[in-house]
Design a protein around this motif. Structure first.
Motif, PDB file in Angstrom:
ATOM      1  N   LYS A 167       2.080 -14.016  -1.531  1.00  0.00           N
ATOM      2  CA  LYS A 167       2.865 -13.778  -0.310  1.00  0.00           C
ATOM      3  C   LYS A 167       4.280 -14.322  -0.467  1.00  0.00           C
ATOM      4  N   GLN A 168       4.405 -15.519  -1.036  1.00  0.00           N
ATOM      5  CA  GLN A 168       5.732 -16.100  -1.241  1.00  0.00           C
ATOM      6  C   GLN A 168       6.559 -15.257  -2.211  1.00  0.00           C
ATOM      7  N   GLN A 169       5.923 -14.774  -3.292  1.00  0.00           N
ATOM      8  CA  GLN A 169       6.637 -13.911  -4.233  1.00  0.00           C
ATOM      9  C   GLN A 169       7.228 -12.703  -3.512  1.00  0.00           C
ATOM     10  N   LEU A 170       6.451 -12.100  -2.632  1.00  0.00           N
ATOM     11  CA  LEU A 170       6.903 -10.897  -1.930  1.00  0.00           C
ATOM     12  C   LEU A 170       7.920 -11.225  -0.841  1.00  0.00           C
ATOM     13  N   GLU A 171       7.686 -12.316  -0.122  1.00  0.00           N
ATOM     14  CA  GLU A 171       8.617 -12.694   0.949  1.00  0.00           C
ATOM     15  C   GLU A 171      10.006 -13.008   0.405  1.00  0.00           C
ATOM     16  N   GLU A 172      10.058 -13.574  -0.789  1.00  0.00           N
ATOM     17  CA  GLU A 172      11.361 -13.950  -1.369  1.00  0.00           C
ATOM     18  C   GLU A 172      12.093 -12.765  -1.989  1.00  0.00           C
ATOM     19  N   THR A 173      11.419 -11.639  -2.117  1.00  0.00           N
ATOM     20  CA  THR A 173      12.015 -10.509  -2.841  1.00  0.00           C
ATOM     21  C   THR A 173      11.930  -9.217  -2.020  1.00  0.00           C
ATOM     22  N   VAL A 174      10.924  -8.431  -2.246  1.00  0.00           N
ATOM     23  CA  VAL A 174      10.908  -7.083  -1.657  1.00  0.00           C
ATOM     24  C   VAL A 174      10.735  -7.078  -0.148  1.00  0.00           C
ATOM     25  N   PHE A 175      10.216  -8.177   0.424  1.00  0.00           N
ATOM     26  CA  PHE A 175      10.098  -8.231   1.879  1.00  0.00           C
ATOM     27  C   PHE A 175      11.442  -8.479   2.551  1.00  0.00           C
ATOM     28  N   THR A 176      12.502  -8.655   1.763  1.00  0.00           N
ATOM     29  CA  THR A 176      13.844  -8.750   2.334  1.00  0.00           C
ATOM     30  C   THR A 176      14.481  -7.365   2.490  1.00  0.00           C
ATOM     31  N   LEU A 177      13.804  -6.340   1.990  1.00  0.00           N
ATOM     32  CA  LEU A 177      14.335  -4.979   2.059  1.00  0.00           C
ATOM     33  C   LEU A 177      14.171  -4.397   3.460  1.00  0.00           C
ATOM     34  N   SER A 178      15.001  -3.412   3.767  1.00  0.00           N
ATOM     35  CA  SER A 178      14.805  -2.644   5.000  1.00  0.00           C
ATOM     36  C   SER A 178      13.526  -1.822   4.883  1.00  0.00           C
ATOM     37  N   SER A 179      13.020  -1.359   5.986  1.00  0.00           N
ATOM     38  CA  SER A 179      11.831  -0.507   5.973  1.00  0.00           C
ATOM     39  C   SER A 179      12.055   0.731   5.113  1.00  0.00           C
ATOM     40  N   GLU A 180      13.251   1.303   5.229  1.00  0.00           N
ATOM     41  CA  GLU A 180      13.561   2.514   4.470  1.00  0.00           C
ATOM     42  C   GLU A 180      13.501   2.248   2.972  1.00  0.00           C
ATOM     43  N   ASP A 181      14.087   1.137   2.535  1.00  0.00           N
ATOM     44  CA  ASP A 181      14.085   0.832   1.108  1.00  0.00           C
ATOM     45  C   ASP A 181      12.699   0.397   0.628  1.00  0.00           C
ATOM     46  N   PHE A 182      11.997  -0.384   1.428  1.00  0.00           N
ATOM     47  CA  PHE A 182      10.668  -0.829   1.000  1.00  0.00           C
ATOM     48  C   PHE A 182       9.742   0.360   0.786  1.00  0.00           C
ATOM     49  N   SER A 183       9.905   1.392   1.579  1.00  0.00           N
ATOM     50  CA  SER A 183       9.030   2.568   1.472  1.00  0.00           C
ATOM     51  C   SER A 183       9.236   3.330   0.167  1.00  0.00           C
ATOM     52  N   LYS A 184      10.264   2.960  -0.602  1.00  0.00           N
ATOM     53  CA  LYS A 184      10.557   3.647  -1.869  1.00  0.00           C
ATOM     54  C   LYS A 184       9.965   2.938  -3.083  1.00  0.00           C
ATOM     55  N   ILE A 185       9.316   1.791  -2.874  1.00  0.00           N
ATOM     56  CA  ILE A 185       8.850   1.021  -4.024  1.00  0.00           C
ATOM     57  C   ILE A 185       7.337   1.137  -4.205  1.00  0.00           C
ATOM     58  N   VAL A 186       6.897   0.780  -5.401  1.00  0.00           N
ATOM     59  CA  VAL A 186       5.479   0.676  -5.746  1.00  0.00           C
ATOM     60  C   VAL A 186       5.204  -0.790  -6.059  1.00  0.00           C
ATOM     61  N   ILE A 187       4.098  -1.317  -5.569  1.00  0.00           N
ATOM     62  CA  ILE A 187       3.714  -2.699  -5.853  1.00  0.00           C
ATOM     63  C   ILE A 187       2.629  -2.696  -6.933  1.00  0.00           C
TER      64      ILE A 187
END
Length: 252
Positions: free
Chosen positions: A146-166
């Motif tokens: 959770k910390q890994q994600l909160e410090e990185t990709v969770f800082t993205l906008s909804s629009e940008d986050f929807s473009k990534i693969v985890i």
């Protein structure tokens, strides 16, 4: 409907000629016998990208770099920028792999720059997260990821986050032959989806493809991919063997 994705990570393997031959073999088996509803990605060394793109049917097989620079351009000897990767015809970039974090000291700050540049250039990040054995043994894996994600990709906008693969890759299972149990993998991917939902809502969470990486093989792929929250795999060693890679593609 989430995308089913099988992404190979060749890592630092194959000469250019060997890589072209491997790409030819993968292209042949995928076109002849590969499941058509699976998105196939080959993560190849920088030196191979253009030749592999020329070799494969890019309507069927996507080509990815395994990294990109944290800067757009400039006096950074040896670096390859996201725009350079884009110019090759590559469509994806693998970011945050545990080997990059451990051996090259990639921090969340560095990865945030890389993710932003990747998205700015219209590339799809395959963003890796996962815990070391000490964290798993202490049963702190959820908080760690959770910390890994909160410090990185969770800082993205909804629009940008929807473009990534985890891609979840338990570090203790990478290249060791040890695989997380099906239950361990499903539990973690379900947890990741739940915290995506908390941050971005159920619609984005349900649309996000989450992959499992860590000694995924033809022997265990079907059981892993049958789980509700496992949408595919980030494949290391098995991606260097065309028939094994095909078996994983066809494991859904």
């Amino acid at each position: 409907m989430r995308k089913k994705i099988v992404a190979g990570n060749w890592k630092c393997n194959t000469s250019l000629q060997e890589g072209v031959e491997l790409a030819q073999a993968v292209n042949s088996v995928v076109l002849e016998r590969g499941a058509e509803d699976v998105t196939v990605v080959l993560g190849v060394p920088f030196t191979h990208i253009t030749k592999v793109i020329d070799t494969v049917n890019t309507d069927r097989i996507n080509v990815s770099s395994q990294n990109c620079a944290a800067e757009a351009k400039g006096a950074f000897t040896g670096e390859v920028s996201a725009s350079m990767v884009k110019s090759t015809g590559s469509t994806h970039v693998i970011l945050g792999h545990s080997e990059r974090r451990e051996y090259y000291n990639e921090t969340s700050e560095i990865l945030n720059k890389k993710v932003a540049l990747t998205l700015e250039n219209g590339l799809t990040p395959i963003y890796c997260c996962g815990e070391p054995l000490t964290i798993r043994e202490a049963n702190n894996q959820n908080d760690f990821v959770k910390q890994q994600l909160e410090e990185t990709v969770f800082t993205l906008s909804s629009e940008d986050f929807s473009k990534i693969v985890i891609a979840y890759e338990p570090i203790w299972a990478i290249g060791t032959g040890v695989t997380a149990s099906t239950e361990q993998a499903q539990d973690m991917l379900a947890y990741i989806r739940s915290i995506i939902a908390e941050k971005y809502g159920n619609e984005i969470a349900e649309a996000t493809s989450i992959l499992y990486g860590g000694s995924c093989s033809p022997k265990n792929a079907a059981e892993l991919f049958a789980q509700k929250d496992i949408d595919g795999g980030l494949i290391g060693g098995a991606s260097l063997k065309p028939e094994d890679f095909l078996a994983i593609i066809n494991a859904y």
